[in-house]
Design a protein around this motif. Structure first.
Motif, mmCIF file in Angstrom:
data_model
loop_
_atom_site.group_PDB
_atom_site.id
_atom_site.type_symbol
_atom_site.label_atom_id
_atom_site.label_comp_id
_atom_site.label_asym_id
_atom_site.label_seq_id
_atom_site.Cartn_x
_atom_site.Cartn_y
_atom_site.Cartn_z
ATOM 1 N N LEU A 106 -13.622 30.296 10.892
ATOM 2 C CA LEU A 106 -12.737 29.487 10.049
ATOM 3 C C LEU A 106 -12.872 28.007 10.378
ATOM 4 O O LEU A 106 -12.923 27.158 9.482
ATOM 5 N N LEU A 107 -12.940 27.690 11.678
ATOM 6 C CA LEU A 107 -13.075 26.290 12.082
ATOM 7 C C LEU A 107 -14.358 25.662 11.547
ATOM 8 O O LEU A 107 -14.403 24.455 11.277
ATOM 9 N N SER A 108 -15.397 26.471 11.383
ATOM 10 C CA SER A 108 -16.669 25.942 10.884
ATOM 11 C C SER A 108 -16.566 25.494 9.428
ATOM 12 O O SER A 108 -17.413 24.753 8.937
ATOM 13 N N LYS A 109 -15.522 25.943 8.737
ATOM 14 C CA LYS A 109 -15.344 25.587 7.329
ATOM 15 C C LYS A 109 -14.522 24.313 7.155
ATOM 16 O O LYS A 109 -14.160 23.944 6.036
ATOM 17 N N TYR A 110 -14.224 23.630 8.285
ATOM 18 C CA TYR A 110 -13.380 22.428 8.246
ATOM 19 C C TYR A 110 -14.164 21.203 8.682
ATOM 20 O O TYR A 110 -14.988 21.258 9.595
ATOM 21 N N ILE A 111 -13.878 20.071 8.019
ATOM 22 C CA ILE A 111 -14.415 18.786 8.453
ATOM 23 C C ILE A 111 -13.318 17.736 8.296
ATOM 24 O O ILE A 111 -12.609 17.690 7.294
ATOM 25 N N GLY A 112 -13.160 16.929 9.326
ATOM 26 C CA GLY A 112 -12.186 15.838 9.262
ATOM 27 C C GLY A 112 -12.786 14.634 8.557
ATOM 28 O O GLY A 112 -13.938 14.269 8.804
ATOM 29 N N THR A 113 -12.016 14.009 7.670
ATOM 30 C CA THR A 113 -12.502 12.826 6.954
ATOM 31 C C THR A 113 -11.387 11.787 6.864
ATOM 32 O O THR A 113 -10.207 12.094 7.065
ATOM 33 N N HIS A 114 -11.771 10.556 6.553
ATOM 34 C CA HIS A 114 -10.790 9.480 6.393
ATOM 35 C C HIS A 114 -11.317 8.426 5.428
ATOM 36 O O HIS A 114 -12.236 7.689 5.756
ATOM 37 N N PRO A 115 -10.763 8.362 4.216
ATOM 38 C CA PRO A 115 -11.139 7.285 3.300
ATOM 39 C C PRO A 115 -10.485 5.983 3.745
ATOM 40 O O PRO A 115 -9.266 5.917 3.903
ATOM 41 N N MET A 116 -11.302 4.955 3.957
ATOM 42 C CA MET A 116 -10.782 3.681 4.458
ATOM 43 C C MET A 116 -10.300 2.822 3.291
ATOM 44 O O MET A 116 -10.882 1.788 2.946
ATOM 45 N N ALA A 177 -7.955 1.970 15.252
ATOM 46 C CA ALA A 177 -6.937 1.270 16.039
ATOM 47 C C ALA A 177 -7.229 -0.227 16.046
ATOM 48 O O ALA A 177 -6.318 -1.058 15.938
ATOM 49 N N LEU A 178 -8.520 -0.569 16.147
ATOM 50 C CA LEU A 178 -8.931 -1.974 16.198
ATOM 51 C C LEU A 178 -8.821 -2.671 14.850
ATOM 52 O O LEU A 178 -8.313 -3.793 14.753
ATOM 53 N N VAL A 179 -9.295 -2.029 13.799
ATOM 54 C CA VAL A 179 -9.409 -2.727 12.506
ATOM 55 C C VAL A 179 -8.250 -2.453 11.556
ATOM 56 O O VAL A 179 -8.157 -3.077 10.498
ATOM 57 N N SER A 180 -7.349 -1.520 11.900
ATOM 58 C CA SER A 180 -6.264 -1.179 10.988
ATOM 59 C C SER A 180 -4.904 -1.073 11.677
ATOM 60 O O SER A 180 -3.971 -1.784 11.317
ATOM 61 N N HIS A 181 -4.785 -0.204 12.672
ATOM 62 C CA HIS A 181 -3.471 0.093 13.229
ATOM 63 C C HIS A 181 -2.890 -1.073 14.034
ATOM 64 O O HIS A 181 -1.732 -1.457 13.853
ATOM 65 N N MET A 182 -3.685 -1.637 14.946
ATOM 66 C CA MET A 182 -3.200 -2.781 15.722
ATOM 67 C C MET A 182 -2.924 -3.985 14.827
ATOM 68 O O MET A 182 -1.861 -4.620 14.950
ATOM 69 N N PRO A 183 -3.821 -4.354 13.889
ATOM 70 C CA PRO A 183 -3.515 -5.479 13.003
ATOM 71 C C PRO A 183 -2.233 -5.285 12.204
ATOM 72 O O PRO A 183 -1.511 -6.244 11.927
ATOM 73 N N HIS A 184 -1.935 -4.027 11.827
ATOM 74 C CA HIS A 184 -0.712 -3.800 11.066
ATOM 75 C C HIS A 184 0.521 -4.151 11.892
ATOM 76 O O HIS A 184 1.459 -4.785 11.396
ATOM 77 N N LEU A 185 0.525 -3.735 13.149
ATOM 78 C CA LEU A 185 1.660 -4.053 14.010
ATOM 79 C C LEU A 185 1.772 -5.560 14.246
ATOM 80 O O LEU A 185 2.877 -6.114 14.250
ATOM 81 N N VAL A 186 0.656 -6.228 14.446
ATOM 82 C CA VAL A 186 0.688 -7.682 14.649
ATOM 83 C C VAL A 186 1.211 -8.374 13.386
ATOM 84 O O VAL A 186 2.020 -9.302 13.462
ATOM 85 N N SER A 187 0.774 -7.905 12.220
ATOM 86 C CA SER A 187 1.282 -8.450 10.959
ATOM 87 C C SER A 187 2.795 -8.272 10.863
ATOM 88 O O SER A 187 3.527 -9.183 10.455
ATOM 89 N N SER A 188 3.275 -7.093 11.247
ATOM 90 C CA SER A 188 4.716 -6.827 11.202
ATOM 91 C C SER A 188 5.476 -7.737 12.161
ATOM 92 O O SER A 188 6.576 -8.209 11.850
ATOM 93 N N MET A 189 4.892 -7.984 13.339
ATOM 94 C CA MET A 189 5.561 -8.859 14.309
ATOM 95 C C MET A 189 5.663 -10.286 13.788
ATOM 96 O O MET A 189 6.684 -10.968 13.985
ATOM 97 N N VAL A 190 4.608 -10.763 13.125
ATOM 98 C CA VAL A 190 4.655 -12.107 12.547
ATOM 99 C C VAL A 190 5.694 -12.152 11.422
ATOM 100 O O VAL A 190 6.513 -13.072 11.339
ATOM 101 N N ALA A 191 5.670 -11.134 10.548
ATOM 102 C CA ALA A 191 6.616 -11.100 9.430
ATOM 103 C C ALA A 191 8.057 -11.017 9.930
ATOM 104 O O ALA A 191 8.976 -11.565 9.307
ATOM 105 N N ALA A 192 8.280 -10.331 11.065
ATOM 106 C CA ALA A 192 9.632 -10.201 11.616
ATOM 107 C C ALA A 192 10.235 -11.549 11.990
ATOM 108 O O ALA A 192 11.454 -11.716 11.995
ATOM 109 N N ARG A 193 9.384 -12.533 12.296
ATOM 110 C CA ARG A 193 9.886 -13.859 12.617
ATOM 111 C C ARG A 193 10.550 -14.521 11.410
ATOM 112 O O ARG A 193 11.344 -15.445 11.554
#
Length: 364
Positions: A106-116, A177-193
């Motif tokens: 069953l596991l062989s029938k699975y593939i992880g994907t992520h549309p950016m 984490a580098l190109v999406s998740h961390m920048p989102h948090l930094v953006s939120s911190m700036v907007a919070a000001r």
């Protein structure tokens, strides 16, 4: 691929369903909220009825915390020939799926994907069939992944007109984490000001603050799901950002000193972070994912009236100039704005002269 089942009809699931339906694939829709599935069906993404038998591909578009459970349930029920998910993290769901004790077949029938690709809005009403066009779509096959399943995933990417990128699952998680998740948090911190800032200050917001805070408008609940699935790499990066912040604060404090040597140290410290920022920014891929190029800006003053942009584009076309990018900075308190046309350096003079000849006001 003739049939597909999309489990989870939010922004990503419904957008994929719309793209598949437009290519003639029969799409079935399922969601823990039946009303959301009905909404997606009403948009033309497919039908919210159950398939009569196994479909070619099951697409799980649930939040990361629910991906493994949804996949395992679908696999045990034999809902498809192949299975994939589109969650924004890949290593965790794969390990959780393995921990659920599924058979290797069953596991062989699975593939992880992520549309950016995505938007600040969520839900089926925010979905579009062209959401993924030209965007990277990461595939994370393992040695055990069935070739047929990989081919089905590639067919999905092709139907969505995205660009397939093969990566290791954990490498993918560090990358996002580098190109999406961390920048989102930094953006939120700036907007919070801005939350409790004086109105007079907020009215001075220009394009720079809009660029930095744009992604901070996203749904916090969705981002809690994302960050909870990838906390380690994001925390590591934020720790590095915190170090830079501490050093920059010290450098700025030094600039306030009456001691000339300390001011020089402060200047060096601020310049260091700015130059490192320059060095990192030039690595951001350019147009169509090619190497970054140097462009010039032609700034045109326009009135906020219908048809103005169309006229500028038409006049640029008559001059034989290709516009690489465009941004609009709206004037505060006036029905006017500055259109910034990005062009190749050799075309800037030609475009400037042509637009002036046609009566446009150019700002240097």
């Amino acid at each position: 691929m003739r049939t597909a089942l999309v489990i989870g009809t939010g922004l990503i699931g419904t957008s994929a369903a719309l793209a598949l339906a437009a290519r003639g694939v029969t799409v079935y829709l399922a969601d823990h909220d039946p009303e959301q599935a009905r909404t997606a069906a009403a948009l033309g993404a497919g039908t919210d009825t159950e398939p009569e038998g196994p479909v070619d591909l099951v697409i799980v578009a649930a939040p990361p915390a629910y991906v493994a459970t949804a996949l395992a349930d679908a696999m045990r029920r034999g809902l498809g020939r192949g299975y994939l998910d589109v969650a924004s993290v890949k290593g965790g769901p794969r390990r959780e799926l393995e921990a659920l004790g599924l058979e290797a077949s069953l596991l062989s029938k699975y593939i992880g994907t992520h549309p950016m690709s995505g938007r600040e809005k969520s839900g089926p009403l925010a979905a579009t069939g062209d959401l993924f066009e030209g965007r990277p779509w990461v595939l994370t096959p393992t040695r055990e992944t069935d070739t047929e399943v990989l081919n089905l995933a590639l067919e999905l990417v092709s139907h969505c007109r995205a660009v397939p990128v093969v990566m290791d699952a954990d490498a993918h998680d560090r990358a996002v984490a580098l190109v999406s998740h961390m920048p989102h948090l930094v953006s939120s911190m700036v907007a919070a000001r801005l939350e409790h800032a004086e109105e007079a200050a907020v009215r001075l917001c220009g394009q720079g603050i809009r660029d930095v805070t744009r992604i901070a408008a996203s749904d916090p609940r969705m981002w809690i799901d994302i960050l909870s699935a990838n906390p380690g790499p994001v925390a590591d990066l934020l720790s590095e950002v915190a170090t830079d912040l501490d050093e920059t604060v010290r450098a700025l404090r030094a600039l306030q000193s009456s001691d000339e040597a300390k001011r020089r140290e402060g200047t060096d410290g601020v310049e260091n972070v700015l130059r490192r920022g320059n060095a990192g920014q030039v690595r951001v891929p350019g147009k169509h994912g090619t190497a970054p190029q140097v462009y010039e800006i032609v700034a045109v003053l326009i009135d906020d009236q219908p048809g103005q942009l169309a006229r500028i584009f038409a006049d640029a076309g008559k001059a034989g100039v290709n516009i690489e990018d465009v941004r609009i900075e709206h004037a505060t308190g006036q029905q006017a704005g500055l259109v910034q046309l990005t062009v190749e350096p050799t075309a800037a003079t030609v475009l400037t002269a042509a637009l002036r000849e046609r009566g446009w006001a150019i700002r240097q």
